[in-house]
Design a protein around this motif. Structure first.
Motif, PDB file in Angstrom:
ATOM      1  N   ASP A 189       0.803  -1.221   0.000  1.00  0.00           N
ATOM      2  CA  ASP A 189       0.000   0.000   0.000  1.00  0.00           C
ATOM      3  C   ASP A 189       0.839   1.276   0.000  1.00  0.00           C
ATOM      4  O   ASP A 189       0.336   2.335  -0.361  1.00  0.00           O
ATOM      5  CB  ASP A 189      -0.925   0.025   1.224  1.00  0.00           C
ATOM      6  N   PHE A 190       2.093   1.193   0.414  1.00  0.00           N
ATOM      7  CA  PHE A 190       2.943   2.380   0.453  1.00  0.00           C
ATOM      8  C   PHE A 190       3.313   2.737  -0.980  1.00  0.00           C
ATOM      9  O   PHE A 190       4.011   1.988  -1.656  1.00  0.00           O
ATOM     10  CB  PHE A 190       4.179   2.130   1.325  1.00  0.00           C
ATOM     11  N   ASP A 191       2.794   3.864  -1.466  1.00  0.00           N
ATOM     12  CA  ASP A 191       2.874   4.188  -2.887  1.00  0.00           C
ATOM     13  C   ASP A 191       3.519   5.535  -3.187  1.00  0.00           C
ATOM     14  O   ASP A 191       3.415   6.045  -4.290  1.00  0.00           O
ATOM     15  CB  ASP A 191       1.468   4.148  -3.494  1.00  0.00           C
ATOM     16  N   GLY A 192       4.179   6.126  -2.213  1.00  0.00           N
ATOM     17  CA  GLY A 192       4.814   7.418  -2.430  1.00  0.00           C
ATOM     18  C   GLY A 192       6.103   7.310  -3.224  1.00  0.00           C
ATOM     19  O   GLY A 192       6.647   6.217  -3.441  1.00  0.00           O
ATOM     20  N   ALA A 193       6.620   8.466  -3.649  1.00  0.00           N
ATOM     21  CA  ALA A 193       7.828   8.536  -4.478  1.00  0.00           C
ATOM     22  C   ALA A 193       9.084   8.065  -3.750  1.00  0.00           C
ATOM     23  O   ALA A 193      10.076   7.726  -4.390  1.00  0.00           O
ATOM     24  CB  ALA A 193       8.017   9.968  -4.971  1.00  0.00           C
ATOM     25  N   LEU A 194       9.052   8.013  -2.404  1.00  0.00           N
ATOM     26  CA  LEU A 194      10.224   7.606  -1.634  1.00  0.00           C
ATOM     27  C   LEU A 194      10.274   6.104  -1.370  1.00  0.00           C
ATOM     28  O   LEU A 194      11.179   5.624  -0.694  1.00  0.00           O
ATOM     29  CB  LEU A 194      10.264   8.347  -0.296  1.00  0.00           C
ATOM     30  N   VAL A 195       9.308   5.360  -1.916  1.00  0.00           N
ATOM     31  CA  VAL A 195       9.217   3.921  -1.664  1.00  0.00           C
ATOM     32  C   VAL A 195       9.345   3.162  -2.980  1.00  0.00           C
ATOM     33  O   VAL A 195       8.645   3.462  -3.949  1.00  0.00           O
ATOM     34  CB  VAL A 195       7.854   3.562  -1.015  1.00  0.00           C
ATOM     35  N   ALA A 196      10.218   2.171  -3.003  1.00  0.00           N
ATOM     36  CA  ALA A 196      10.302   1.291  -4.171  1.00  0.00           C
ATOM     37  C   ALA A 196       9.023   0.469  -4.235  1.00  0.00           C
ATOM     38  O   ALA A 196       8.527   0.000  -3.206  1.00  0.00           O
ATOM     39  CB  ALA A 196      11.529   0.389  -4.061  1.00  0.00           C
ATOM     40  N   ALA A 197       8.470   0.296  -5.411  1.00  0.00           N
ATOM     41  CA  ALA A 197       7.198  -0.417  -5.588  1.00  0.00           C
ATOM     42  C   ALA A 197       7.214  -1.763  -4.882  1.00  0.00           C
ATOM     43  O   ALA A 197       8.133  -2.555  -5.046  1.00  0.00           O
ATOM     44  CB  ALA A 197       6.914  -0.601  -7.071  1.00  0.00           C
ATOM     45  N   GLY A 198       6.181  -1.996  -4.064  1.00  0.00           N
ATOM     46  CA  GLY A 198       6.024  -3.273  -3.383  1.00  0.00           C
ATOM     47  C   GLY A 198       6.962  -3.507  -2.212  1.00  0.00           C
ATOM     48  O   GLY A 198       7.026  -4.618  -1.702  1.00  0.00           O
ATOM     49  N   GLN A 199       7.671  -2.480  -1.777  1.00  0.00           N
ATOM     50  CA  GLN A 199       8.629  -2.634  -0.677  1.00  0.00           C
ATOM     51  C   GLN A 199       8.176  -1.885   0.568  1.00  0.00           C
ATOM     52  O   GLN A 199       7.353  -0.980   0.508  1.00  0.00           O
ATOM     53  CB  GLN A 199      10.003  -2.113  -1.104  1.00  0.00           C
ATOM     54  N   TYR A 200       8.725  -2.272   1.703  1.00  0.00           N
ATOM     55  CA  TYR A 200       8.515  -1.523   2.933  1.00  0.00           C
ATOM     56  C   TYR A 200       9.336  -0.238   2.870  1.00  0.00           C
ATOM     57  O   TYR A 200      10.479  -0.253   2.400  1.00  0.00           O
ATOM     58  CB  TYR A 200       9.007  -2.311   4.156  1.00  0.00           C
ATOM     59  N   PRO A 201       8.800   0.875   3.347  1.00  0.00           N
ATOM     60  CA  PRO A 201       9.603   2.100   3.404  1.00  0.00           C
ATOM     61  C   PRO A 201      10.698   1.978   4.467  1.00  0.00           C
ATOM     62  O   PRO A 201      10.437   1.520   5.576  1.00  0.00           O
ATOM     63  CB  PRO A 201       8.599   3.174   3.819  1.00  0.00           C
ATOM     64  N   HIS A 202      11.908   2.370   4.106  1.00  0.00           N
ATOM     65  CA  HIS A 202      13.012   2.451   5.057  1.00  0.00           C
ATOM     66  C   HIS A 202      13.260   3.920   5.340  1.00  0.00           C
ATOM     67  O   HIS A 202      13.368   4.722   4.409  1.00  0.00           O
ATOM     68  CB  HIS A 202      14.267   1.784   4.498  1.00  0.00           C
ATOM     69  N   VAL A 203      13.324   4.270   6.614  1.00  0.00           N
ATOM     70  CA  VAL A 203      13.483   5.658   7.021  1.00  0.00           C
ATOM     71  C   VAL A 203      14.789   5.775   7.795  1.00  0.00           C
ATOM     72  O   VAL A 203      14.986   5.097   8.801  1.00  0.00           O
ATOM     73  CB  VAL A 203      12.285   6.114   7.889  1.00  0.00           C
ATOM     74  N   ALA A 204      15.677   6.626   7.324  1.00  0.00           N
ATOM     75  CA  ALA A 204      16.993   6.781   7.940  1.00  0.00           C
ATOM     76  C   ALA A 204      16.893   7.497   9.297  1.00  0.00           C
ATOM     77  O   ALA A 204      15.979   8.289   9.537  1.00  0.00           O
ATOM     78  CB  ALA A 204      17.904   7.579   7.015  1.00  0.00           C
ATOM     79  N   LYS A 205      17.848   7.215  10.156  1.00  0.00           N
ATOM     80  CA  LYS A 205      17.949   7.881  11.455  1.00  0.00           C
ATOM     81  C   LYS A 205      17.924   9.392  11.242  1.00  0.00           C
ATOM     82  O   LYS A 205      18.571   9.917  10.341  1.00  0.00           O
ATOM     83  CB  LYS A 205      19.256   7.468  12.131  1.00  0.00           C
ATOM     84  N   GLY A 206      17.153  10.075  12.063  1.00  0.00           N
ATOM     85  CA  GLY A 206      17.073  11.528  12.004  1.00  0.00           C
ATOM     86  C   GLY A 206      16.040  12.071  11.037  1.00  0.00           C
ATOM     87  O   GLY A 206      15.763  13.270  11.038  1.00  0.00           O
ATOM     88  N   THR A 207      15.435  11.207  10.215  1.00  0.00           N
ATOM     89  CA  THR A 207      14.399  11.660   9.282  1.00  0.00           C
ATOM     90  C   THR A 207      13.139  12.023  10.059  1.00  0.00           C
ATOM     91  O   THR A 207      12.747  11.323  10.987  1.00  0.00           O
ATOM     92  CB  THR A 207      14.069  10.555   8.260  1.00  0.00           C
ATOM     93  N   VAL A 208      12.500  13.113   9.669  1.00  0.00           N
ATOM     94  CA  VAL A 208      11.232  13.512  10.273  1.00  0.00           C
ATOM     95  C   VAL A 208      10.100  12.892   9.458  1.00  0.00           C
ATOM     96  O   VAL A 208       9.982  13.136   8.256  1.00  0.00           O
ATOM     97  CB  VAL A 208      11.086  15.048  10.304  1.00  0.00           C
ATOM     98  N   ILE A 209       9.304  12.055  10.104  1.00  0.00           N
ATOM     99  CA  ILE A 209       8.127  11.464   9.476  1.00  0.00           C
ATOM    100  C   ILE A 209       6.960  12.409   9.717  1.00  0.00           C
ATOM    101  O   ILE A 209       6.717  12.835  10.846  1.00  0.00           O
ATOM    102  CB  ILE A 209       7.831  10.069  10.056  1.00  0.00           C
ATOM    103  N   LYS A 210       6.252  12.744   8.640  1.00  0.00           N
ATOM    104  CA  LYS A 210       5.114  13.670   8.735  1.00  0.00           C
ATOM    105  C   LYS A 210       3.847  12.960   8.277  1.00  0.00           C
ATOM    106  O   LYS A 210       3.902  12.132   7.371  1.00  0.00           O
ATOM    107  CB  LYS A 210       5.358  14.898   7.860  1.00  0.00           C
TER     108      LYS A 210
END
Length: 123
Positions: A77-98
């Motif tokens: 379901d994660f379909d944004g530009a920062l996510v590879a199709a069909g993958q879990y989003p990986h968020v780097a240390k220090g990233t602000v999730i909004k």
């Protein structure tokens, strides 16, 4: 053992009259495994998730659940530009999730008593 899996919860009390938004920063890199979201009523609300760099980079806009039955956004379901199709989003240390909750979607019924839960795993 799931000792490195945890949840970040948000609750918005009452009937919403405007959009709601928030952000959080995690002290470690994480994988966003799922997001659960619902209102206590039948509603038209939508949720988008991103980062400070891209407001909908993780989830463009998904309808939240109704009447206390959550919608569960997961791997596909994660379909944004920062996510590879069909993958879990990986968020780097220090990233602000909004996140941004459109309280009534495209002019539908306003959501009441919304709960959003982000399920993350370290790494």
């Amino acid at each position: 053992m799931d000792g490195n899996r945890f949840a970040v919860s948000v609750h918005l009390h009452g009937t919403l009259a405007a959009n709601a938004q928030g952000s959080f920063q995690l002290p470690c890199g994480v994988t966003l495994e799922a997001v659960s979201a619902c209102g206590s009523n039948a509603n038209g609300a939508t949720l988008q998730i991103g980062t400070a760099a891209d407001a909908d980079g993780l989830l463009v806009a998904g309808s939240i659940g109704d009447s206390g039955v959550p919608a569960l956004f997961k791997r596909g379901d994660f379909d944004g530009a920062l996510v590879a199709a069909g993958q879990y989003p990986h968020v780097a240390k220090g990233t602000v999730i909004k996140w941004l909750l459109d309280f009534d979607g495209a002019g539908g019924v306003a959501a009441t008593d919304v709960t959003i839960v982000f399920y993350v795993q370290e790494g």
